[in-house]
Enzyme design. Sequence first.
Site, PDB file in Angstrom:
ATOM      1  N   SER A 159       9.124  11.492   1.586  1.00 35.96           N
ATOM      2  CA  SER A 159       8.572  11.874   2.880  1.00 35.96           C
ATOM      3  C   SER A 159       9.682  12.402   3.785  1.00 35.96           C
ATOM      4  O   SER A 159      10.349  13.377   3.433  1.00 35.96           O
ATOM      5  CB  SER A 159       7.837  10.682   3.503  1.00 35.96           C
ATOM      6  OG  SER A 159       7.085  11.074   4.619  1.00 35.96           O
ATOM      7  N   ASP A 243      -2.351  11.257  -1.414  1.00 32.18           N
ATOM      8  CA  ASP A 243      -1.518  11.064  -0.227  1.00 32.18           C
ATOM      9  C   ASP A 243      -2.372  11.210   1.029  1.00 32.18           C
ATOM     10  O   ASP A 243      -2.954  12.264   1.283  1.00 32.18           O
ATOM     11  CB  ASP A 243      -0.379  12.088  -0.220  1.00 32.18           C
ATOM     12  CG  ASP A 243       0.702  11.770   0.802  1.00 32.18           C
ATOM     13  OD1 ASP A 243       0.372  11.221   1.864  1.00 32.18           O
ATOM     14  OD2 ASP A 243       1.877  12.080   0.535  1.00 32.18           O
ATOM     15  N   HIS A 275       0.629   7.922  -0.342  1.00 32.63           N
ATOM     16  CA  HIS A 275       1.903   8.304   0.263  1.00 32.63           C
ATOM     17  C   HIS A 275       3.029   7.332  -0.084  1.00 32.63           C
ATOM     18  O   HIS A 275       4.141   7.750  -0.406  1.00 32.63           O
ATOM     19  CB  HIS A 275       1.750   8.395   1.781  1.00 32.63           C
ATOM     20  CG  HIS A 275       2.928   9.000   2.466  1.00 32.63           C
ATOM     21  ND1 HIS A 275       3.303  10.313   2.280  1.00 32.63           N
ATOM     22  CD2 HIS A 275       3.850   8.478   3.335  1.00 32.63           C
ATOM     23  CE1 HIS A 275       4.381  10.579   3.001  1.00 32.63           C
ATOM     24  NE2 HIS A 275       4.732   9.484   3.642  1.00 32.63           N
TER      25      HIS A 275
END
Length: 305
Positions: A159, A243, A275
């Site tokens: 991320s 996600d 995620h």
Amino acid sequence: MATWLKALAYGAGEIAVVSMATLVAFQERLVYVPVLPGLARAYAVTPSRFQLDYEDIWIRSSDGVRLHAWFLKHSSPVSGPTILFFQENAGNIAHRLEFARIMMHRLHCNVFMLSYRGYGASDGHPSQDGITKDAQAALDHLSNRNDVDTSRIVIFGRSLGGAVGSVLARNNPDKVSALILENTFTSILDMAGIMLPFLKWFIGGRASNGPKVLNFLVRSPWSTIDVIGEIKQPILFLSGLQDELVPPLHMRLLYEKAVEHNSHCLFFDFPDGMHMDTWFSAGDRYWRIIQLFLEEYVSLTRDDS
């Protein structure tokens, strides 16, 4: 009709003003979340809880900010690389220790976990410029150690950490041997309309439509899509198709941009990956993919040709 158009214009103006005020006042709180709701900023656990051999590291960034990190040392003779891990935006490195423990076990590697400025025990306040300096300080520290093979330093970013790691890999082609990205966004500009839907009409990057008139207000754009095409090292893309925070399309766009200039890119998706849990939900396949990537692109010994 004129009255209606006038009201519409005023309404649009009010939205623009609110959008600008929100960006100016709260954007760092949206991008960087050092403390999870209901939890303390301090580390809940340390690597000793997981019976990991580790070293507390204190380094300084180029602007003098004092940073904390953990260097997790593989217990047996290391055949794998040293992984420089950059975390997501929320929480601190203690929340990633189970992942790091499994990584060490599956890949037989050392793991260096950096607390960004403002996170964990590190001083300062997070910003794009500051965290970029922090990442460079971590890499410089690893590059100067005599107990790691500096020819096999691999960046792993998830991320926000993928955005951080991409900049670092681009800036250090001679120090970083490979890059692994997991569930990374194309840019914070593209994420703005996802985090705050009303902003999608005023702000955005390459993956967004709209006039983008407020882009200049974003202090941490983290435009990975503009960096990824400049990276020369091998890149592994790991995308969780479930996600719920970063649309999986972002990872596909990053891959497509990278392969325009880099033939050493691999893309894998995981149907059940969300995620934060792609590494867990994907099971053995996830770790096997990383292992094969490292075997193909990262030399096993310093003397390999």
